[in-house]
Design a protein around this motif. Sequence first.
Motif, PDB file in Angstrom:
ATOM      1  N   VAL A  54      13.980   2.991   3.342  1.00 39.42           N
ATOM      2  CA  VAL A  54      12.869   2.418   4.105  1.00 39.42           C
ATOM      3  C   VAL A  54      12.275   1.239   3.345  1.00 39.42           C
ATOM      4  O   VAL A  54      11.968   0.187   3.927  1.00 39.42           O
ATOM      5  N   LYS A  55      12.142   1.400   2.049  1.00 43.21           N
ATOM      6  CA  LYS A  55      11.605   0.345   1.204  1.00 43.21           C
ATOM      7  C   LYS A  55      12.489  -0.910   1.288  1.00 43.21           C
ATOM      8  O   LYS A  55      11.999  -2.028   1.440  1.00 43.21           O
ATOM      9  N   GLN A  56      13.791  -0.702   1.215  1.00 41.21           N
ATOM     10  CA  GLN A  56      14.728  -1.823   1.302  1.00 41.21           C
ATOM     11  C   GLN A  56      14.647  -2.497   2.672  1.00 41.21           C
ATOM     12  O   GLN A  56      14.654  -3.722   2.773  1.00 41.21           O
ATOM     13  N   MET A  57      14.558  -1.701   3.726  1.00 41.01           N
ATOM     14  CA  MET A  57      14.466  -2.240   5.080  1.00 41.01           C
ATOM     15  C   MET A  57      13.184  -3.074   5.243  1.00 41.01           C
ATOM     16  O   MET A  57      13.211  -4.165   5.814  1.00 41.01           O
ATOM     17  N   ARG A  58      12.075  -2.599   4.718  1.00 38.94           N
ATOM     18  CA  ARG A  58      10.798  -3.315   4.811  1.00 38.94           C
ATOM     19  C   ARG A  58      10.839  -4.619   4.011  1.00 38.94           C
ATOM     20  O   ARG A  58      10.288  -5.629   4.438  1.00 38.94           O
ATOM     21  N   GLN A  59      11.484  -4.588   2.854  1.00 43.05           N
ATOM     22  CA  GLN A  59      11.614  -5.806   2.051  1.00 43.05           C
ATOM     23  C   GLN A  59      12.428  -6.855   2.802  1.00 43.05           C
ATOM     24  O   GLN A  59      12.074  -8.031   2.817  1.00 43.05           O
ATOM     25  N   GLN A  60      13.509  -6.414   3.449  1.00 45.94           N
ATOM     26  CA  GLN A  60      14.327  -7.332   4.233  1.00 45.94           C
ATOM     27  C   GLN A  60      13.528  -7.893   5.413  1.00 45.94           C
ATOM     28  O   GLN A  60      13.622  -9.073   5.737  1.00 45.94           O
ATOM     29  N   GLU A  61      12.741  -7.047   6.027  1.00 49.31           N
ATOM     30  CA  GLU A  61      11.907  -7.471   7.154  1.00 49.31           C
ATOM     31  C   GLU A  61      10.899  -8.538   6.692  1.00 49.31           C
ATOM     32  O   GLU A  61      10.704  -9.546   7.380  1.00 49.31           O
ATOM     33  N   LEU A  62      10.298  -8.334   5.523  1.00 48.58           N
ATOM     34  CA  LEU A  62       9.356  -9.315   4.981  1.00 48.58           C
ATOM     35  C   LEU A  62      10.059 -10.632   4.659  1.00 48.58           C
ATOM     36  O   LEU A  62       9.530 -11.709   4.939  1.00 48.58           O
ATOM     37  N   GLU A  63      11.247 -10.543   4.086  1.00 52.45           N
ATOM     38  CA  GLU A  63      12.011 -11.756   3.775  1.00 52.45           C
ATOM     39  C   GLU A  63      12.374 -12.514   5.057  1.00 52.45           C
ATOM     40  O   GLU A  63      12.280 -13.743   5.109  1.00 52.45           O
TER      41      GLU A  63
ATOM     42  N   LYS B  94       0.821  -1.215   0.000  1.00 53.39           N
ATOM     43  CA  LYS B  94       0.000   0.000   0.000  1.00 53.39           C
ATOM     44  C   LYS B  94       0.856   1.268   0.000  1.00 53.39           C
ATOM     45  O   LYS B  94       0.530   2.264  -0.661  1.00 53.39           O
ATOM     46  N   ASN B  95       1.957   1.243   0.741  1.00 54.74           N
ATOM     47  CA  ASN B  95       2.755   2.457   0.958  1.00 54.74           C
ATOM     48  C   ASN B  95       4.092   2.500   0.228  1.00 54.74           C
ATOM     49  O   ASN B  95       4.845   3.470   0.383  1.00 54.74           O
ATOM     50  N   GLN B  96       4.425   1.480  -0.528  1.00 56.43           N
ATOM     51  CA  GLN B  96       5.761   1.437  -1.137  1.00 56.43           C
ATOM     52  C   GLN B  96       6.028   2.585  -2.107  1.00 56.43           C
ATOM     53  O   GLN B  96       7.159   3.024  -2.253  1.00 56.43           O
ATOM     54  N   ALA B  97       5.007   3.087  -2.738  1.00 54.86           N
ATOM     55  CA  ALA B  97       5.197   4.175  -3.705  1.00 54.86           C
ATOM     56  C   ALA B  97       5.691   5.452  -3.043  1.00 54.86           C
ATOM     57  O   ALA B  97       6.428   6.234  -3.658  1.00 54.86           O
ATOM     58  N   THR B  98       5.346   5.639  -1.778  1.00 55.28           N
ATOM     59  CA  THR B  98       5.728   6.871  -1.080  1.00 55.28           C
ATOM     60  C   THR B  98       6.930   6.681  -0.155  1.00 55.28           C
ATOM     61  O   THR B  98       7.343   7.628   0.516  1.00 55.28           O
ATOM     62  N   MET B  99       7.476   5.486  -0.123  1.00 53.44           N
ATOM     63  CA  MET B  99       8.598   5.202   0.785  1.00 53.44           C
ATOM     64  C   MET B  99       9.920   5.644   0.178  1.00 53.44           C
ATOM     65  O   MET B  99      10.118   5.533  -1.037  1.00 53.44           O
ATOM     66  N   ALA B 100      10.800   6.080   1.063  1.00 45.84           N
ATOM     67  CA  ALA B 100      12.179   6.361   0.645  1.00 45.84           C
ATOM     68  C   ALA B 100      12.832   5.029   0.309  1.00 45.84           C
ATOM     69  O   ALA B 100      12.442   3.983   0.823  1.00 45.84           O
ATOM     70  N   ALA B 101      13.810   5.053  -0.534  1.00 46.27           N
ATOM     71  CA  ALA B 101      14.486   3.831  -0.979  1.00 46.27           C
ATOM     72  C   ALA B 101      15.042   3.025   0.195  1.00 46.27           C
ATOM     73  O   ALA B 101      14.927   1.790   0.228  1.00 46.27           O
TER      74      ALA B 101
END
Length: 175
Positions: free
Chosen positions: A80-89, A71-78
């Motif tokens: 933060v986006k990378q950190m969230r992807q790692q968290e999901l993995e 939902k929020n990836q379009a507005t995330m800084a790169a």
Amino acid sequence: MKKLFILVAALFTIGTVSAQKFARINVQEVVMAMPEFDEAQKNLEAFGKDLNEQMEQIQVEFNNKLADFQKNQATMAASVKQMRQQELEQLQQRFSEFQQIAQQDFQKKQAELIEPVQKKAQEAVNKVAKANGYIVVFDVSVPSLAYIDEAQTTDIAPLVKKELGIVATTAAPAK
């Protein structure tokens, strides 16, 4: 002379074997009729339910975080986006590891609960076989024999069930 000795030994062996008593039993059927088995199954089901609930919690957490990310990836800084992807993995990896550990724990619990019941059944089979003079008891629940003449063997399941205190239940007559 040697051939005569072998023939006499073979005839003696055949005569001895034919006088022996053989029995058969479906050990799995006896185990499943034991009250201890029902109790073990209930405990195992409760244990499995707890494990499933924990897996569902991890899955819900993953799904919520994934939905938020999408939902929020379009507005995330790169970063933060990378950190969230790692968290999901990491969460997905944690779920996978938990599944493996849960499966191992379930198998251990199953052995812990069922083995004493099987041991008790085997002890009853041994006692009945010895008391009734059977030299061999075939377990027909394990299809390892190519053939067994049921007319030449005795089914000792009723004796074993009696030894274990299992009362035979009869089905209600059909109406």
